[in-house]
Write an enzyme that holds these catalytic residues in place. Sequence first.
Site, PDB file in Angstrom:
ATOM      1  N   ARG A 120       0.809  -1.232   0.000  1.00 18.08           N
ATOM      2  CA  ARG A 120       0.000   0.000   0.000  1.00 18.08           C
ATOM      3  C   ARG A 120       0.838   1.276   0.000  1.00 18.08           C
ATOM      4  NH1 ARG A 120      -2.910  -3.196   3.613  1.00 18.08           N
ATOM      5  NH2 ARG A 120      -4.668  -4.170   2.567  1.00 18.08           N
ATOM      6  N   LYS A 142       3.039  11.722 -10.716  1.00 18.76           N
ATOM      7  CA  LYS A 142       2.122  10.923 -11.544  1.00 18.76           C
ATOM      8  C   LYS A 142       2.833   9.641 -11.927  1.00 18.76           C
ATOM      9  CE  LYS A 142      -0.914  14.207 -13.867  1.00 18.76           C
ATOM     10  NZ  LYS A 142      -1.284  14.786 -15.175  1.00 18.76           N
ATOM     11  N   GLU A 184       9.039  18.963 -24.291  1.00 18.58           N
ATOM     12  CA  GLU A 184       8.393  19.268 -23.011  1.00 18.58           C
ATOM     13  C   GLU A 184       8.945  20.586 -22.442  1.00 18.58           C
ATOM     14  OE1 GLU A 184       5.805  17.605 -21.938  1.00 18.58           O
ATOM     15  OE2 GLU A 184       6.001  15.467 -22.395  1.00 18.58           O
ATOM     16  N   LYS A 226       7.284  23.404 -13.133  1.00 15.87           N
ATOM     17  CA  LYS A 226       6.470  22.233 -12.777  1.00 15.87           C
ATOM     18  C   LYS A 226       6.224  22.207 -11.265  1.00 15.87           C
ATOM     19  CE  LYS A 226       5.194  17.586 -13.597  1.00 15.87           C
ATOM     20  NZ  LYS A 226       5.252  16.395 -14.418  1.00 15.87           N
ATOM     21  N   GLU A 236      -4.487  17.668  -9.950  1.00 15.44           N
ATOM     22  CA  GLU A 236      -5.022  18.094 -11.244  1.00 15.44           C
ATOM     23  C   GLU A 236      -6.524  18.366 -11.219  1.00 15.44           C
ATOM     24  OE1 GLU A 236      -3.054  16.395 -14.709  1.00 15.44           O
ATOM     25  OE2 GLU A 236      -4.945  16.539 -15.777  1.00 15.44           O
ATOM     26  N   ARG A 240      -2.957  22.236 -13.035  1.00 12.06           N
ATOM     27  CA  ARG A 240      -2.008  21.186 -13.436  1.00 12.06           C
ATOM     28  C   ARG A 240      -2.306  20.661 -14.840  1.00 12.06           C
ATOM     29  NH1 ARG A 240       0.945  16.288 -10.130  1.00 12.06           N
ATOM     30  NH2 ARG A 240       2.101  15.570 -11.944  1.00 12.06           N
ATOM     31  N   ASN A 244      -0.581  19.491 -19.692  1.00 13.68           N
ATOM     32  CA  ASN A 244      -0.979  18.568 -20.761  1.00 13.68           C
ATOM     33  C   ASN A 244      -1.156  19.262 -22.097  1.00 13.68           C
ATOM     34  OD1 ASN A 244      -1.048  16.059 -19.436  1.00 13.68           O
ATOM     35  ND2 ASN A 244      -2.865  16.718 -18.341  1.00 13.68           N
ATOM     36  N   HIS A 247      -1.099  17.271 -25.282  1.00  8.82           N
ATOM     37  CA  HIS A 247      -1.128  15.844 -24.924  1.00  8.82           C
ATOM     38  C   HIS A 247      -2.396  15.134 -25.381  1.00  8.82           C
ATOM     39  CE1 HIS A 247       2.362  16.936 -22.617  1.00  8.82           C
ATOM     40  NE2 HIS A 247       2.477  15.756 -22.049  1.00  8.82           N
ATOM     41  N   HIS A 251      -1.600  12.106 -27.334  1.00  4.45           N
ATOM     42  CA  HIS A 251      -1.921  10.731 -26.905  1.00  4.45           C
ATOM     43  C   HIS A 251      -2.649   9.995 -28.025  1.00  4.45           C
ATOM     44  CE1 HIS A 251      -1.622  11.629 -22.287  1.00  4.45           C
ATOM     45  NE2 HIS A 251      -0.452  11.490 -22.863  1.00  4.45           N
ATOM     46  N   HIS A 264       6.898   9.910 -27.132  1.00  2.47           N
ATOM     47  CA  HIS A 264       5.950  10.773 -26.417  1.00  2.47           C
ATOM     48  C   HIS A 264       6.235  12.257 -26.723  1.00  2.47           C
ATOM     49  CE1 HIS A 264       3.288  12.112 -23.231  1.00  2.47           C
ATOM     50  NE2 HIS A 264       4.262  12.864 -22.757  1.00  2.47           N
TER      51      HIS A 264
HETATM   52  P1  NAD Z   1      11.837   6.235 -22.193  1.00 10.42           P
HETATM   53  O1  NAD Z   1      11.753   6.033 -20.756  1.00 10.42           O
HETATM   54  O2  NAD Z   1      11.276   5.188 -23.098  1.00 10.42           O
HETATM   55  O3  NAD Z   1      13.358   6.476 -22.584  1.00 10.42           O
HETATM   56  C1  NAD Z   1      13.691   6.686 -23.909  1.00 10.42           C
HETATM   57  C2  NAD Z   1      14.777   5.706 -24.403  1.00 10.42           C
HETATM   58  O4  NAD Z   1      16.038   6.181 -23.954  1.00 10.42           O
HETATM   59  C3  NAD Z   1      14.631   4.294 -23.909  1.00 10.42           C
HETATM   60  O5  NAD Z   1      15.026   3.423 -24.933  1.00 10.42           O
HETATM   61  C4  NAD Z   1      15.618   4.245 -22.750  1.00 10.42           C
HETATM   62  O6  NAD Z   1      16.085   2.954 -22.472  1.00 10.42           O
HETATM   63  C5  NAD Z   1      16.714   5.124 -23.270  1.00 10.42           C
HETATM   64  N1  NAD Z   1      17.535   5.773 -22.270  1.00 10.42           N
HETATM   65  C6  NAD Z   1      17.111   6.330 -21.109  1.00 10.42           C
HETATM   66  N2  NAD Z   1      18.125   6.976 -20.532  1.00 10.42           N
HETATM   67  C7  NAD Z   1      19.199   6.803 -21.324  1.00 10.42           C
HETATM   68  C8  NAD Z   1      20.537   7.254 -21.262  1.00 10.42           C
HETATM   69  N3  NAD Z   1      20.957   8.061 -20.296  1.00 10.42           N
HETATM   70  N4  NAD Z   1      21.376   6.871 -22.236  1.00 10.42           N
HETATM   71  C9  NAD Z   1      20.950   6.091 -23.257  1.00 10.42           C
HETATM   72  N5  NAD Z   1      19.694   5.669 -23.403  1.00 10.42           N
HETATM   73  C10 NAD Z   1      18.831   6.029 -22.437  1.00 10.42           C
HETATM   74  O7  NAD Z   1      11.123   7.603 -22.641  1.00 10.42           O
HETATM   75  P2  NAD Z   1      11.038   9.052 -21.973  1.00 10.42           P
HETATM   76  O8  NAD Z   1      10.917   9.997 -23.096  1.00 10.42           O
HETATM   77  O9  NAD Z   1      12.076   9.268 -20.953  1.00 10.42           O
HETATM   78  O10 NAD Z   1       9.650   8.997 -21.198  1.00 10.42           O
HETATM   79  C11 NAD Z   1       8.436   8.866 -21.881  1.00 10.42           C
HETATM   80  C12 NAD Z   1       7.412   8.311 -20.920  1.00 10.42           C
HETATM   81  O11 NAD Z   1       7.210   9.240 -19.856  1.00 10.42           O
HETATM   82  C13 NAD Z   1       6.063   8.085 -21.557  1.00 10.42           C
HETATM   83  O12 NAD Z   1       5.562   6.845 -21.166  1.00 10.42           O
HETATM   84  C14 NAD Z   1       5.204   9.205 -20.992  1.00 10.42           C
HETATM   85  O13 NAD Z   1       3.845   8.865 -20.914  1.00 10.42           O
HETATM   86  C15 NAD Z   1       5.814   9.393 -19.636  1.00 10.42           C
HETATM   87  N6  NAD Z   1       5.594  10.714 -19.056  1.00 10.42           N
HETATM   88  C16 NAD Z   1       5.157  10.757 -17.766  1.00 10.42           C
HETATM   89  C17 NAD Z   1       4.963  11.967 -17.152  1.00 10.42           C
HETATM   90  C18 NAD Z   1       4.552  12.028 -15.709  1.00 10.42           C
HETATM   91  O14 NAD Z   1       4.237  13.115 -15.210  1.00 10.42           O
HETATM   92  N7  NAD Z   1       4.559  10.921 -14.994  1.00 10.42           N
HETATM   93  C19 NAD Z   1       5.229  13.168 -17.841  1.00 10.42           C
HETATM   94  C20 NAD Z   1       5.687  13.077 -19.148  1.00 10.42           C
HETATM   95  C21 NAD Z   1       5.876  11.836 -19.743  1.00 10.42           C
HETATM   96  N1  GLY Z   2       3.069  15.681 -17.374  1.00 15.09           N
HETATM   97  C1  GLY Z   2       1.813  16.107 -16.841  1.00 15.09           C
HETATM   98  C2  GLY Z   2       1.806  16.233 -15.348  1.00 15.09           C
HETATM   99  O1  GLY Z   2       2.738  15.900 -14.671  1.00 15.09           O
HETATM  100  O2  GLY Z   2       0.825  16.643 -14.824  1.00 15.09           O
END
Ligand code: NAD
Ligand code: GLY
Length: 360
Positions: A120, A142, A184, A226, A236, A240, A244, A247, A251, A264
Amino acid sequence: MKRERVDIALGERSYPILIGEGLLSDENLLGSSIKARHLLIVTNTTVGPLYADALKHALKDRRISEVALPDGEQHKTLATIGRIIDSLVEARMNRDAAVVALGGGVIGDMAGFAAACYQRGIDYIQVPTTLLAQVDSSVGGKTGVNHPKAKNMIGAFHQPRCVIADIDTLKTLSDREYRAGLAEIVKYGLIYDRDFFDWLESNAVVLAAREPSAIIYAVRRSCEIKAEVVAKDEREHGIRAWLNLGHTFGHAIETASGYGNWLHGEAVAAGMVMAADMSTRLGWLGAADRDRTVQLLTKFGLPTVPPKIGANEALVLMGMDKKVLDGQVRLVLLRALGRADVVGDYPKPTLDATLQHYFG
Ligand code: NAD
Ligand code: GLY
């Protein structure tokens, strides 16, 4: 070596975001930032071999287990969460253990969600290694995974204990992934800070060339914005949602094209162009500012035109957006450059015209 700290103010759930060079080799900093004695490093098969040893070395006085997941957005699923939970159980982790998310946004979102669910809720620490994760996904709590038919549809709000953003890790990141993170960063200028947008225009060349002081400033300013937004509206209910921008369109692009085909950040870039264009159609954002948006994203090598997924299919996918209320798709649009708004009562023909123009 230059270091910055941004604090996110959420009462007893407040935490620091540490930004700079050489953080992963700084035993004192890691030792004092990560309190738990028993840790599970959650990483993937790409990032683990690059950085897990540094982390283990700096934390050698702790009991550490590791799970390296398959790489890719297509693995951001409930099934993969099961693997993380299995590792926590196998390592006999208790409530005083913590998860360390070492990777990009995919790893951060999944490790955070597993930490939210396990017993939990246990602590987790974000060690983001992509530009996108350093400026966005590691901050704000998130967490979650995708449903095959809807992006980020399953998840929880669960704040990390701290974020350690070592910009040295970006040296191994591909150009395409680095550019996705720049999308972003542009978002923060568009929704919140016209001066930051101006700075991005003036510093586009050095930032694209990965000049460390430009990266540190861009990551810091993005995290400050942020942090301010999340502190005002953690769950949100209002502002917040500005985060998006692009997005809802994005999406739809990601889901329609198959997870992982459009990154993304790339989908967000094309989605922000659509949001800017719709804002111009509504008479809110001047055409010149919309064009500046397209030009800046182009300078960063980002796509500004989405794939032709069809206006009807896009509308169906957009109907699954988490901002939908009473069956109405609410959109983040721009009242001006530097000021976003969440709008539900836009004229439907304006949305239809925008979707037709971009999605066909
Ligand atoms: P990702 O995590 O897929 O990383 C991108 C690629 O880079 C992957 O192949 C990874 O293995 C590689 N990689 C990571 N670090 C590396 C490094 N230092 N050197 C070499 N390769 C490396 O993608 P991302 O763009 O980091 O994240 C996208 C995800 O984040 C999506 O799923 C999106 O929905 C999510 N997201 C979440 C939030 C949130 O608030 N939680 C906000 C924005 C995006
Ligand atoms: N990336 C959107 C949020 O964190 O709210």
